[in-house]
Structures are given as structure tokens and as C-alpha cells.
Motif scaffolding. Structure first.
Motif, PDB file in Angstrom:
ATOM      1  N   UNK A 144      20.284   2.865  -9.943  1.00  0.00           N
ATOM      2  CA  UNK A 144      20.566   3.922  -8.966  1.00  0.00           C
ATOM      3  C   UNK A 144      19.307   4.726  -8.655  1.00  0.00           C
ATOM      4  N   UNK A 145      19.377   5.533  -7.595  1.00  0.00           N
ATOM      5  CA  UNK A 145      18.247   6.369  -7.213  1.00  0.00           C
ATOM      6  C   UNK A 145      17.836   7.296  -8.351  1.00  0.00           C
ATOM      7  N   UNK A 146      16.590   7.722  -8.311  1.00  0.00           N
ATOM      8  CA  UNK A 146      16.000   8.445  -9.437  1.00  0.00           C
ATOM      9  C   UNK A 146      16.494   9.892  -9.537  1.00  0.00           C
TER      10      UNK A 146
ATOM     11  N   UNK B 183      13.713   3.421 -12.134  1.00  0.00           N
ATOM     12  CA  UNK B 183      14.946   3.545 -11.364  1.00  0.00           C
ATOM     13  C   UNK B 183      14.776   2.940  -9.969  1.00  0.00           C
ATOM     14  N   UNK B 184      15.842   3.058  -9.183  1.00  0.00           N
ATOM     15  CA  UNK B 184      15.746   2.758  -7.766  1.00  0.00           C
ATOM     16  C   UNK B 184      14.998   3.853  -7.037  1.00  0.00           C
TER      17      UNK B 184
ATOM     18  N   UNK C 194      12.982  -5.164  -4.065  1.00  0.00           N
ATOM     19  CA  UNK C 194      11.919  -4.245  -4.465  1.00  0.00           C
ATOM     20  C   UNK C 194      12.507  -2.906  -4.881  1.00  0.00           C
ATOM     21  N   UNK C 195      13.681  -2.585  -4.332  1.00  0.00           N
ATOM     22  CA  UNK C 195      14.308  -1.288  -4.596  1.00  0.00           C
ATOM     23  C   UNK C 195      14.716  -1.149  -6.054  1.00  0.00           C
TER      24      UNK C 195
ATOM     25  N   UNK D 299      25.798   0.225  -3.463  1.00  0.00           N
ATOM     26  CA  UNK D 299      25.390   1.464  -4.121  1.00  0.00           C
ATOM     27  C   UNK D 299      25.787   1.501  -5.601  1.00  0.00           C
ATOM     28  N   UNK D 300      25.107   2.369  -6.321  1.00  0.00           N
ATOM     29  CA  UNK D 300      25.364   2.595  -7.748  1.00  0.00           C
ATOM     30  C   UNK D 300      25.657   4.088  -7.948  1.00  0.00           C
ATOM     31  N   UNK D 301      26.907   4.507  -7.758  1.00  0.00           N
ATOM     32  CA  UNK D 301      27.231   5.943  -7.751  1.00  0.00           C
ATOM     33  C   UNK D 301      27.680   6.502  -9.091  1.00  0.00           C
ATOM     34  N   UNK D 302      27.297   5.849 -10.193  1.00  0.00           N
ATOM     35  CA  UNK D 302      27.862   6.235 -11.491  1.00  0.00           C
ATOM     36  C   UNK D 302      27.610   7.688 -11.858  1.00  0.00           C
ATOM     37  N   UNK D 303      26.447   8.237 -11.478  1.00  0.00           N
ATOM     38  CA  UNK D 303      26.131   9.621 -11.858  1.00  0.00           C
ATOM     39  C   UNK D 303      27.118  10.611 -11.250  1.00  0.00           C
ATOM     40  N   UNK D 304      27.657  10.293 -10.080  1.00  0.00           N
ATOM     41  CA  UNK D 304      28.621  11.187  -9.446  1.00  0.00           C
ATOM     42  C   UNK D 304      29.880  11.332 -10.298  1.00  0.00           C
TER      43      UNK D 304
END
Length: 346
Positions: free
Chosen positions: A285-287, A315-316, A328-329, A140-145
Motif C-alpha cells: 500500500x501507499x507509504x 512501500x508503494x 514499479x509501484x 488497491x490495498x486499503x488495509x490501513x483504513x
């Protein structure tokens, strides 16, 4: 990105070697620095970032902990309050959730809730991102949190030089720093090992890294690739994906490697977007509610009258991390290049 002492001998290093060198330098330089986490001592860490440090500095300076992320961070907060400079490793960024209360309610707030009587000068290292077939709980890429939490600094390097300089600066900083390390950049380009796709656009695995002490400012972005036609705001692994997209399209893109997500170098961002008139934001990370949303809002607020096209985001997906479809993600050069083309044609 000039180092503080141009006379320092430079050696080609991977990001892992550069991170280890940073901890080595600080352990030798400051007796208050301690390094700990799961398997970081005798074993040298799951990625070998701390290999050899326990043998060199002893078990009181570099040591293993139980499998308890809340305990690891809680101990680090207490150590920092009493004058040590702990460097705690969370084995994968995905595992930080049990330590969320210690990070958010204790580390981030200690300076403010004590009116400056105590600080939390701790650095929490976390490998992040995908590309190693680690599955949903290792990718995971949780940087925004973390950027949402007042009192935390959030750092993510893209290359060995910055990794070492930023880690040293983080250890010396009196505020808690979340130090995210993109796993795909640890050892350089993929070569098909373990059936991973070949990724020829990773051309910068090693860096000329000074062997001794130097720092990279925590609040400064870097112009990774100068350009005049559009601005790319990105960080970590996506710096090189964006570079590949620029090369494939022939678009003169200026790539800004943010390096420090918070505090953010807004001046560099604004100057670049006002110059180019176009902006593409790229992250793994997710959009939805990803850090790209904040970047887009800031560019809109500060550069609206200079924009010649809508801001693009690449983004992801808005899904749990898809183990079988991870390549692909996260954005690759084709998806980023398509966003470049849309920005240029708008």
C-alpha cells in the motif's frame, strides 16, 4: 501453525481452493453460516472462490446479490444481529467504499452501542492488491483504513494453510472481520500469462492444507523465516518478496508474517526486533499513513534501546494506483534488498 488435529488428511491446495474449503467446512458444520455477494452463487465468484458451493448447499445458503456493497454489508449486519454468521464477499477491495458507513458506523460499533446485547459476527471477504493489471479500481490495498476503526478485526493471509485456518476462525468469531485476500497469491506464481512479468521468486503457490476443520489464531503472527541479523515486518504478497530479497542478499533476515493486522501480535514483533536490533517494514500500500507507519511507531516505542539502525520502510508510492507502472509501484526484491543493505550498513 500446527493444525488442531494432526490426523487430518492434507491435500496440496492453492489459496483459492483453501478458501473454498474453509467455506465448505463451515457451511456443513454450522447451519447459521451463509455466503453471499455479487456473482458468488451460480457463477462461483469472479475468482471462483465459491465455485460449487451453491450447488452443494442451495440458494438459501449461498446466493447472489445486487451490485450494492452498502446493501450487502447492511444485510450482513442484520443477519449477524439475528444469529446468523454471514460471509459476505466484496468483489474487489476497491469497491468497499460505498459500504463504508455500514462497516464503520454499524458493524464495528454494534457490540459496544448495544452494551453487548447484539454482536456482528460477520466476515467480509475482499480480494486486494495489484499484479493482475486490474487498473486503479481493482488493485488497491486499503488495509490501513480498516485497522484504524475500533471494533473491526483485519486479517490478511499469505499462504493456503493460513488462509483456510484464518477464514474458519474469522467465521466463528463474534466480531466483524475484514478478510483481505492478496490476488497475486490466489493461483500461484505468474508464468507470463497475459503478458504479466515472470516472477520466479513466487515459490510457494500451493500448501499442504488439512481437508477438514482447523483454525489459525486470529491474534498471532508467524515467524515465516527465522533469522538473526534483521527483522522484516510484512504480510500478504510481500512475505515472498521479502524472502526473495533475503535470499538475494544473503542477509539472515527474520521475516515476520503478521497475518492479523489488528489485533496485532506485538509480543512476536518486539521479541524479534530486540533479538536482531534492526527492522525493515514492507507493504504494498501507499507509504503515507500506511500500516507500516503504525508498525514503525510501535517498534520505536517498544524497542528503541535495542535498535542499532533506523527503521526502514519499503512501500508503494504516494500516488493513485498507476495502472501502466504497477510493477514499479509495489515493492519488488530489488527495492526490499536495498533497504536490507541500508539497515545493515547503518
Amino acid at each position: 501453525m500446527a493444525d488442531e488435529n494432526n490426523n487430518l488428511k492434507k491435500t496440496p491446495m492453492s489459496m483459492i481452493q483453501a478458501l473454498r474449503s474453509a467455506m465448505d467446512v463451515m457451511l456443513a458444520r454450522d447451519s447459521n453460516v451463509v455466503v453471499f455477494g455479487q456473482d458468488v452463487g451460480y457463477f462461483g465468484g469472479v475468482f471462483r472462490c465459491t465455485e460449487g458451493l451453491q450447488a452443494k448447499y442451495g440458494t438459501s445458503r449461498v446466493f447472489d446479490t445486487p451490485i450494492s456493497e452498502g446493501g450487502i454489508v447492511g444485510v450482513a449486519v442484520g443477519m449477524g444481529a439475528y444469529g446468523l454468521r454471514p460471509v459476505a464477499e466484496i468483489q474487489f477491495a476497491d469497491y468497499f467504499y460505498p459500504a463504508s458507513d455500514q462497516i464503520v458506523s454499524e458493524a464495528a460499533r454494534l457490540r459496544h452501542r448495544s452494551a453487548g446485547d447484539f454482536t456482528a459476527p460477520l466476515t467480509i471477504r475482499m480480494p486486494c492488491g495489484g499484479g493482475i493489471y486490474g487498473g486503479q479500481t481493482h488493485s488497491q490495498s486499503p488495509e490501513a483504513l480498516f485497522t484504524h476503526v475500533s471494533g473491526l478485526r483485519t486479517v490478511i493471509p499469505s499462504n493456503p494453510y493460513d488462509a483456510k485456518g484464518l477464514l474458519i476462525a474469522s467465521i466463528e468469531n463474534d466480531d466483524p472481520v475484514i478478510f483481505l485476500e492478496p490476488k497475486r497469491l490466489y493461483n500461484g506464481p505468474f508464468d507470463g500469462h497475459h503478458d504479466k512479468p515472470v516472477v520466479p521468486w513466487f515459490r510457494h503457490p500451493l500448501g499442504e492444507v488439512p481437508e477438514g476443520y482447523y483454525t489459525v489464531p486470529l491474534e498471532s503472527a508467524a515467524v515465516f523465516r527465522p533469522g538473526a541479523q534483521l527483522t522484516v515486518l510484512t504480510y500478504g504478497t510481500m512475505v515472498f518478496v521479502s524472502e526473495a530479497a533475503a535470499s538475494e542478499t544473503g542477509i539472515d533476515a527474520e521475516i515476520i508474517d503478521l497475518r492479523s493486522l489488528w489485533p496485532l501480535d506485538l509480543d512476536t514483533i518486539v521479541a524479534s526486533v530486540k533479538k536482531t536490533g534492526r527492522c525493515v517494514v514492507v507493504h504494498e500500500a501507499t507509504r503515507t499513513s500506511g500500516f507500516g507507519a503504525e508498525l514503525t511507531a510501535l517498534v520505536q516505542e517498544h524497542c528503541f534501546y535495542h535498535l542499532e539502525a533506523p527503521i526502514e520502510r519499503v512501500t508503494g508510492w504516494d500516488t493513485p494506483y498507476p495502472h501502466a507502472q504497477e510493477w514499479a509501484y509495489f515493492p519488488g526484491p530489488a527495492r526490499v534488498a536495498a533497504a536490507f543493505q541500508r539497515a545493515m550498513e547503518a
